[in-house]
Design a protein around this motif. Structure first.
Motif, PDB file in Angstrom:
ATOM      1  N   ASP A   1       0.775  13.903 -20.069  1.00  0.00           N
ATOM      2  CA  ASP A   1       0.758  15.364 -20.026  1.00  0.00           C
ATOM      3  C   ASP A   1       1.207  15.824 -18.642  1.00  0.00           C
ATOM      4  N   GLY A   2       2.275  16.601 -18.591  1.00  0.00           N
ATOM      5  CA  GLY A   2       2.805  17.064 -17.315  1.00  0.00           C
ATOM      6  C   GLY A   2       1.829  17.914 -16.531  1.00  0.00           C
ATOM      7  N   GLN A   3       1.014  18.710 -17.221  1.00  0.00           N
ATOM      8  CA  GLN A   3       0.038  19.537 -16.532  1.00  0.00           C
ATOM      9  C   GLN A   3      -1.044  18.678 -15.864  1.00  0.00           C
ATOM     10  N   ILE A   4      -1.464  17.622 -16.568  1.00  0.00           N
ATOM     11  CA  ILE A   4      -2.442  16.698 -15.984  1.00  0.00           C
ATOM     12  C   ILE A   4      -1.857  16.034 -14.741  1.00  0.00           C
ATOM     13  N   ALA A   5      -0.592  15.608 -14.836  1.00  0.00           N
ATOM     14  CA  ALA A   5       0.059  14.964 -13.692  1.00  0.00           C
ATOM     15  C   ALA A   5       0.106  15.904 -12.492  1.00  0.00           C
ATOM     16  N   MET A   6       0.412  17.183 -12.734  1.00  0.00           N
ATOM     17  CA  MET A   6       0.478  18.153 -11.635  1.00  0.00           C
ATOM     18  C   MET A   6      -0.891  18.343 -10.987  1.00  0.00           C
ATOM     19  N   ARG A   7      -1.952  18.352 -11.793  1.00  0.00           N
ATOM     20  CA  ARG A   7      -3.287  18.544 -11.240  1.00  0.00           C
ATOM     21  C   ARG A   7      -3.743  17.323 -10.445  1.00  0.00           C
ATOM     22  N   ILE A   8      -3.372  16.137 -10.926  1.00  0.00           N
ATOM     23  CA  ILE A   8      -3.684  14.932 -10.152  1.00  0.00           C
ATOM     24  C   ILE A   8      -2.941  14.961  -8.821  1.00  0.00           C
ATOM     25  N   ARG A   9      -1.661  15.326  -8.868  1.00  0.00           N
ATOM     26  CA  ARG A   9      -0.856  15.368  -7.638  1.00  0.00           C
ATOM     27  C   ARG A   9      -1.435  16.377  -6.640  1.00  0.00           C
ATOM     28  N   SER A  10      -1.869  17.510  -7.143  1.00  0.00           N
ATOM     29  CA  SER A  10      -2.443  18.521  -6.254  1.00  0.00           C
ATOM     30  C   SER A  10      -3.753  18.029  -5.641  1.00  0.00           C
ATOM     31  N   ALA A  11      -4.567  17.362  -6.448  1.00  0.00           N
ATOM     32  CA  ALA A  11      -5.828  16.832  -5.937  1.00  0.00           C
ATOM     33  C   ALA A  11      -5.586  15.758  -4.888  1.00  0.00           C
ATOM     34  N   VAL A  12      -4.588  14.905  -5.114  1.00  0.00           N
ATOM     35  CA  VAL A  12      -4.249  13.863  -4.143  1.00  0.00           C
ATOM     36  C   VAL A  12      -3.811  14.485  -2.825  1.00  0.00           C
ATOM     37  N   ALA A  13      -3.052  15.584  -2.925  1.00  0.00           N
ATOM     38  CA  ALA A  13      -2.570  16.258  -1.716  1.00  0.00           C
ATOM     39  C   ALA A  13      -3.662  17.092  -1.055  1.00  0.00           C
TER      40      ALA A  13
ATOM     41  N   ALA B   1      -4.827   8.554  -6.361  1.00  0.00           N
ATOM     42  CA  ALA B   1      -4.880   8.970  -7.768  1.00  0.00           C
ATOM     43  C   ALA B   1      -5.821   8.078  -8.561  1.00  0.00           C
ATOM     44  N   ALA B   2      -5.834   6.777  -8.260  1.00  0.00           N
ATOM     45  CA  ALA B   2      -6.747   5.861  -8.951  1.00  0.00           C
ATOM     46  C   ALA B   2      -8.192   6.183  -8.602  1.00  0.00           C
ATOM     47  N   ALA B   3      -8.450   6.511  -7.346  1.00  0.00           N
ATOM     48  CA  ALA B   3      -9.810   6.857  -6.933  1.00  0.00           C
ATOM     49  C   ALA B   3     -10.297   8.108  -7.642  1.00  0.00           C
ATOM     50  N   ILE B   4      -9.387   9.052  -7.901  1.00  0.00           N
ATOM     51  CA  ILE B   4      -9.752  10.309  -8.553  1.00  0.00           C
ATOM     52  C   ILE B   4      -9.944  10.131 -10.052  1.00  0.00           C
ATOM     53  N   VAL B   5      -9.040   9.394 -10.691  1.00  0.00           N
ATOM     54  CA  VAL B   5      -9.027   9.320 -12.153  1.00  0.00           C
ATOM     55  C   VAL B   5      -9.810   8.121 -12.680  1.00  0.00           C
ATOM     56  N   LEU B   6      -9.716   6.975 -12.019  1.00  0.00           N
ATOM     57  CA  LEU B   6     -10.341   5.753 -12.532  1.00  0.00           C
ATOM     58  C   LEU B   6     -11.704   5.512 -11.887  1.00  0.00           C
TER      59      LEU B   6
ATOM     60  N   GLN C   1       0.829  -1.203   0.000  1.00  0.00           N
ATOM     61  CA  GLN C   1       0.000   0.000   0.000  1.00  0.00           C
ATOM     62  C   GLN C   1       0.858   1.246   0.000  1.00  0.00           C
ATOM     63  N   ARG C   2       1.987   1.214   0.709  1.00  0.00           N
ATOM     64  CA  ARG C   2       2.877   2.378   0.720  1.00  0.00           C
ATOM     65  C   ARG C   2       3.483   2.619  -0.653  1.00  0.00           C
ATOM     66  N   VAL C   3       3.765   1.531  -1.390  1.00  0.00           N
ATOM     67  CA  VAL C   3       4.261   1.692  -2.761  1.00  0.00           C
ATOM     68  C   VAL C   3       3.213   2.405  -3.606  1.00  0.00           C
ATOM     69  N   LEU C   4       1.964   1.963  -3.511  1.00  0.00           N
ATOM     70  CA  LEU C   4       0.886   2.603  -4.269  1.00  0.00           C
ATOM     71  C   LEU C   4       0.759   4.074  -3.889  1.00  0.00           C
ATOM     72  N   ASP C   5       0.758   4.362  -2.599  1.00  0.00           N
ATOM     73  CA  ASP C   5       0.540   5.729  -2.143  1.00  0.00           C
ATOM     74  C   ASP C   5       1.668   6.667  -2.545  1.00  0.00           C
ATOM     75  N   SER C   6       2.861   6.135  -2.746  1.00  0.00           N
ATOM     76  CA  SER C   6       3.989   6.982  -3.150  1.00  0.00           C
ATOM     77  C   SER C   6       3.867   7.472  -4.589  1.00  0.00           C
ATOM     78  N   LEU C   7       3.001   6.823  -5.375  1.00  0.00           N
ATOM     79  CA  LEU C   7       2.797   7.212  -6.772  1.00  0.00           C
ATOM     80  C   LEU C   7       1.657   8.223  -6.822  1.00  0.00           C
ATOM     81  N   ASP C   8       1.938   9.433  -6.377  1.00  0.00           N
ATOM     82  CA  ASP C   8       0.864  10.397  -6.158  1.00  0.00           C
ATOM     83  C   ASP C   8       0.294  11.000  -7.431  1.00  0.00           C
ATOM     84  N   ALA C   9       0.987  10.879  -8.570  1.00  0.00           N
ATOM     85  CA  ALA C   9       0.454  11.393  -9.834  1.00  0.00           C
ATOM     86  C   ALA C   9       0.087  10.276 -10.795  1.00  0.00           C
ATOM     87  N   SER C  10       0.283   9.034 -10.382  1.00  0.00           N
ATOM     88  CA  SER C  10       0.041   7.879 -11.251  1.00  0.00           C
ATOM     89  C   SER C  10      -1.053   6.995 -10.661  1.00  0.00           C
TER      90      SER C  10
END
Length: 278
Positions: free
Chosen positions: A259-271, A133-138, A107-116
């Motif tokens: 897309d780097g911008q998409i990755a940044m927005r996912i990371r911000s949403a996760v945080a 990130a999976a909960a937000i995007v998938l 689970q910690r491995v999954l959680d460390s992938l904050d934009a993926s």
């Protein structure tokens, strides 16, 4: 390296570490461990042939015989795989293990992938763990009952999931073909019978694709997933499938936004720093 002799040496080393008393064998012994004839008895094979195997001259054993020897010698999963590699040059069939989740390390491995967006799934395509990130995007798998966290069930049964797919028909056909191959490889065709029957009753699309009898692997398709996300819009993600060490029945699926911008927005949403707004 003499493979037959290496097999024999490995069998001997596993045999001599066992305590005869724990298996109900008695009598004075000049060497530690079980006798060869005792292993043969436990494995229900010829004592002479087992002796030949340890001497490197027994020929190639069958998978069924190796499984009985594994049980007789109380081998671990790692030892079982090693024995198959020595005896047959290939790993054994996957042993499916039912589970209610994954250990905290995974689970910690999954959680460390904050934009993926990343998930861990079984051979039957049940989602066992996911990151934010999976909960937000998938899909927010936490909103589903455990028995319904199956990729095929919500791909064919949830209109919202279907609407997010860039090319639902191609995605669904690939998922069905890969699922068929995965459950056959894991020896789980009978275990998924009820779910397949249920999907055939409730989804004409699934029934049509299932009857096509196609099989696929992840290596046969472009490793890009295209989604039509209600907040992010059209997004492209590369995906990679990884084996889970020590759990051959599990795999980790990681989606990486292109897309780097998409990755940044996912990371911000996760945080929790910003909502996903277009």
């Amino acid at each position: 390296m003499n493979t037959a002799q290496t097999l024999g040496d490995f069998l001997r080393s596993r045999r001599t570490r066992l305590d005869p008393a724990s298996f109900g064998f008695s009598g004075r012994r000049r060497t530690p461990g079980l006798r060869r004839e005792e292993v043969a008895q436990r494995a229900n094979i010829s004592s002479t042939w087992y002796t030949w195997l340890e001497q490197g001259r027994g020929g190639a054993p069958s998978a069924a015989v190796l499984e009985r020897i594994c049980a007789a010698l109380m081998l671990t999963n790692t030892e079982r795989e090693h024995l198959f590699m020595l005896g047959l040059g290939r790993p054994p069939e996957v042993r499916y293990q039912s589970t209610d989740g994954v250990d905290p390390r995974l689970q910690r491995v999954l959680d460390s992938l904050d934009a993926s967006p990343s998930i861990i799934k079984t051979a039957t395509w049940d989602v066992m763990a996911w990151n934010r990130a999976a909960a937000i995007v998938l899909t927010d798998y936490s909103t589903l009952p455990p028995g319904q966290r199956n990729i095929l069930r919500f791909l064919f049964g949830d209109p919202a999931v279907r609407a997010r797919q860039h090319d639902w028909e191609s995605v669904a056909r690939f998922v069905v073909g890969t699922f068929r191959a995965d459950v056959a490889r894991a020896g789980l065709a009978s275990e998924v019978g009820d779910m397949v029957d249920d999907l055939c009753r409730t989804s004409p699309d699934f029934e049509r694709m299932w009857r096509e009898n196609q099989v696929f692997s992840h290596s046969e398709v472009e490793h890009v997933k295209r989604l039509l996300h209600p907040q992010l819009g059209a997004i492209d993600m590369e995906y990679s499938l990884f084996a889970v060490d020590g759990r051959p029945d599990l795999s980790m699926l990681v989606y990486t936004p292109l897309d780097g911008q998409i990755a940044m927005r996912i990371r911000s949403a996760v945080a929790g720093l910003s909502p996903l707004v277009r």
